[in-house]
Design a protein around this motif. Structure first.
Motif, mmCIF file in Angstrom:
data_model
loop_
_atom_site.group_PDB
_atom_site.id
_atom_site.type_symbol
_atom_site.label_atom_id
_atom_site.label_comp_id
_atom_site.label_asym_id
_atom_site.label_seq_id
_atom_site.Cartn_x
_atom_site.Cartn_y
_atom_site.Cartn_z
ATOM 1 N N ASN A 89 0.833 -1.210 0.000
ATOM 2 C CA ASN A 89 0.000 0.000 0.000
ATOM 3 C C ASN A 89 0.865 1.256 0.000
ATOM 4 N N ALA A 90 1.898 1.269 0.818
ATOM 5 C CA ALA A 90 2.768 2.446 0.894
ATOM 6 C C ALA A 90 3.470 2.698 -0.438
ATOM 7 N N VAL A 91 3.914 1.630 -1.091
ATOM 8 C CA VAL A 91 4.582 1.775 -2.390
ATOM 9 C C VAL A 91 3.592 2.287 -3.436
ATOM 10 N N GLN A 92 2.404 1.698 -3.480
ATOM 11 C CA GLN A 92 1.426 2.057 -4.511
ATOM 12 C C GLN A 92 0.805 3.430 -4.297
ATOM 13 N N HIS A 93 0.579 3.815 -3.055
ATOM 14 C CA HIS A 93 -0.169 5.043 -2.794
ATOM 15 C C HIS A 93 0.674 6.177 -2.230
ATOM 16 N N GLY A 94 1.781 5.863 -1.565
ATOM 17 C CA GLY A 94 2.601 6.903 -0.958
ATOM 18 C C GLY A 94 3.522 7.581 -1.946
ATOM 19 N N GLY A 95 4.093 6.788 -2.861
ATOM 20 C CA GLY A 95 4.959 7.347 -3.890
ATOM 21 C C GLY A 95 6.227 7.982 -3.358
ATOM 22 N N SER A 96 6.670 7.559 -2.177
ATOM 23 C CA SER A 96 7.878 8.146 -1.603
ATOM 24 C C SER A 96 8.612 7.063 -0.816
ATOM 25 N N ASP A 97 9.797 7.408 -0.320
ATOM 26 C CA ASP A 97 10.493 6.463 0.549
ATOM 27 C C ASP A 97 9.588 6.121 1.725
ATOM 28 N N LEU A 98 9.843 4.971 2.326
ATOM 29 C CA LEU A 98 9.044 4.567 3.462
ATOM 30 C C LEU A 98 9.914 3.862 4.475
ATOM 31 N N THR A 99 9.398 3.764 5.685
ATOM 32 C CA THR A 99 10.096 3.035 6.739
ATOM 33 C C THR A 99 9.161 1.972 7.295
ATOM 34 N N MET A 100 9.770 0.867 7.712
ATOM 35 C CA MET A 100 9.039 -0.192 8.362
ATOM 36 C C MET A 100 9.784 -0.537 9.636
ATOM 37 N N THR A 101 9.053 -0.642 10.734
ATOM 38 C CA THR A 101 9.671 -1.058 11.989
ATOM 39 C C THR A 101 8.897 -2.231 12.565
ATOM 40 N N LEU A 102 9.641 -3.088 13.247
ATOM 41 C CA LEU A 102 9.079 -4.214 13.971
ATOM 42 C C LEU A 102 9.471 -4.045 15.427
ATOM 43 N N ALA A 103 8.525 -4.249 16.317
ATOM 44 C CA ALA A 103 8.827 -4.177 17.749
ATOM 45 C C ALA A 103 8.103 -5.317 18.446
ATOM 46 N N LEU A 104 8.813 -6.001 19.319
ATOM 47 C CA LEU A 104 8.227 -7.068 20.115
ATOM 48 C C LEU A 104 8.246 -6.614 21.564
ATOM 49 N N VAL A 105 7.054 -6.407 22.100
ATOM 50 C CA VAL A 105 6.915 -5.980 23.490
ATOM 51 C C VAL A 105 6.044 -7.015 24.182
ATOM 52 N N GLY A 106 6.655 -7.773 25.080
ATOM 53 C CA GLY A 106 5.916 -8.857 25.717
ATOM 54 C C GLY A 106 5.468 -9.851 24.676
ATOM 55 N N ASN A 107 4.178 -10.090 24.596
ATOM 56 C CA ASN A 107 3.620 -11.024 23.628
ATOM 57 C C ASN A 107 2.903 -10.318 22.486
ATOM 58 N N THR A 108 3.313 -9.088 22.191
ATOM 59 C CA THR A 108 2.711 -8.335 21.100
ATOM 60 C C THR A 108 3.785 -7.903 20.115
ATOM 61 N N LEU A 109 3.572 -8.268 18.856
ATOM 62 C CA LEU A 109 4.436 -7.810 17.768
ATOM 63 C C LEU A 109 3.742 -6.637 17.104
ATOM 64 N N ARG A 110 4.441 -5.525 16.990
ATOM 65 C CA ARG A 110 3.882 -4.331 16.344
ATOM 66 C C ARG A 110 4.649 -4.068 15.059
ATOM 67 N N VAL A 111 3.901 -3.849 13.988
ATOM 68 C CA VAL A 111 4.454 -3.498 12.683
ATOM 69 C C VAL A 111 4.002 -2.080 12.379
ATOM 70 N N ASP A 112 4.945 -1.195 12.084
ATOM 71 C CA ASP A 112 4.630 0.171 11.661
ATOM 72 C C ASP A 112 5.215 0.384 10.276
ATOM 73 N N VAL A 113 4.394 0.887 9.355
ATOM 74 C CA VAL A 113 4.877 1.267 8.028
ATOM 75 C C VAL A 113 4.496 2.721 7.833
ATOM 76 N N THR A 114 5.501 3.542 7.544
ATOM 77 C CA THR A 114 5.286 4.981 7.368
ATOM 78 C C THR A 114 5.743 5.383 5.980
ATOM 79 N N ASP A 115 4.868 6.073 5.248
ATOM 80 C CA ASP A 115 5.272 6.670 3.975
ATOM 81 C C ASP A 115 5.115 8.176 4.102
ATOM 82 N N TYR A 116 5.629 8.880 3.124
ATOM 83 C CA TYR A 116 5.717 10.331 3.238
ATOM 84 C C TYR A 116 4.920 11.063 2.165
ATOM 85 N N GLY A 117 3.812 10.462 1.736
ATOM 86 C CA GLY A 117 2.946 11.104 0.753
ATOM 87 C C GLY A 117 1.749 10.236 0.451
ATOM 88 N N GLY A 118 0.801 10.746 -0.324
ATOM 89 C CA GLY A 118 -0.359 9.964 -0.740
ATOM 90 C C GLY A 118 -1.543 10.126 0.192
#
Length: 126
Positions: free
Chosen positions: A44-73
């Motif tokens: 989605n970020a590639v198709q709609h953001g049209g800009s560089d993006l970042t992805m982060t993974l974080a494991l806190v306890g028993n929860t995995l969090r995925v964040d994807v940030t784009d800079y447009g769209g």
């Protein structure tokens, strides 16, 4: 992980995620769900953001969090199921994740998803 808005970046994000999860001792359905979430959000970020993006993974306890940030769209919006194969990525993420969130700020658009992990190993720093 920082990547260009290109299809290769989606593939690299999936591979990176699978490798990190394996190092953290996360396997099976939970790992598969997380890799698919990463694939959908980065696509989605590639198709709609049209800009560089970042992805982060974080494991806190028993929860995995995925964040994807784009800079447009525009804000992503789930589409009603249609005959085509496009437009259902956020619906898929919503089914796989225990929680999702979308935030827009001066820094861009961030879409986050959390997956509950039954058993996890110890995080390894890269």
């Amino acid at each position: 992980m920082v990547m260009r808005a290109h299809e290769r970046g989606v593939r690299d994000a999936r591979r990176f995620t699978a490798a990190v999860l394996a190092r953290w001792g996360i396997h099976g359905e939970e790992a598969d769900a997380a890799v698919l979430i990463v694939s959908e959000l980065t696509t989605n970020a590639v198709q709609h953001g049209g800009s560089d993006l970042t992805m982060t993974l974080a494991l806190v306890g028993n929860t995995l969090r995925v964040d994807v940030t784009d800079y447009g769209g525009p804000d992503p919006r789930p589409k009603a199921a249609e005959a085509d194969e496009c437009g259902r990525g956020l619906d898929i993420v919503g089914c796989l994740a225990s929680r999702t969130e979308t935030a827009r700020g001066v820094w861009g658009l961030r879409v986050s998803a959390e997956v509950g992990i039954r058993e996890s190993g110890r995080p390894v720093r890269f």
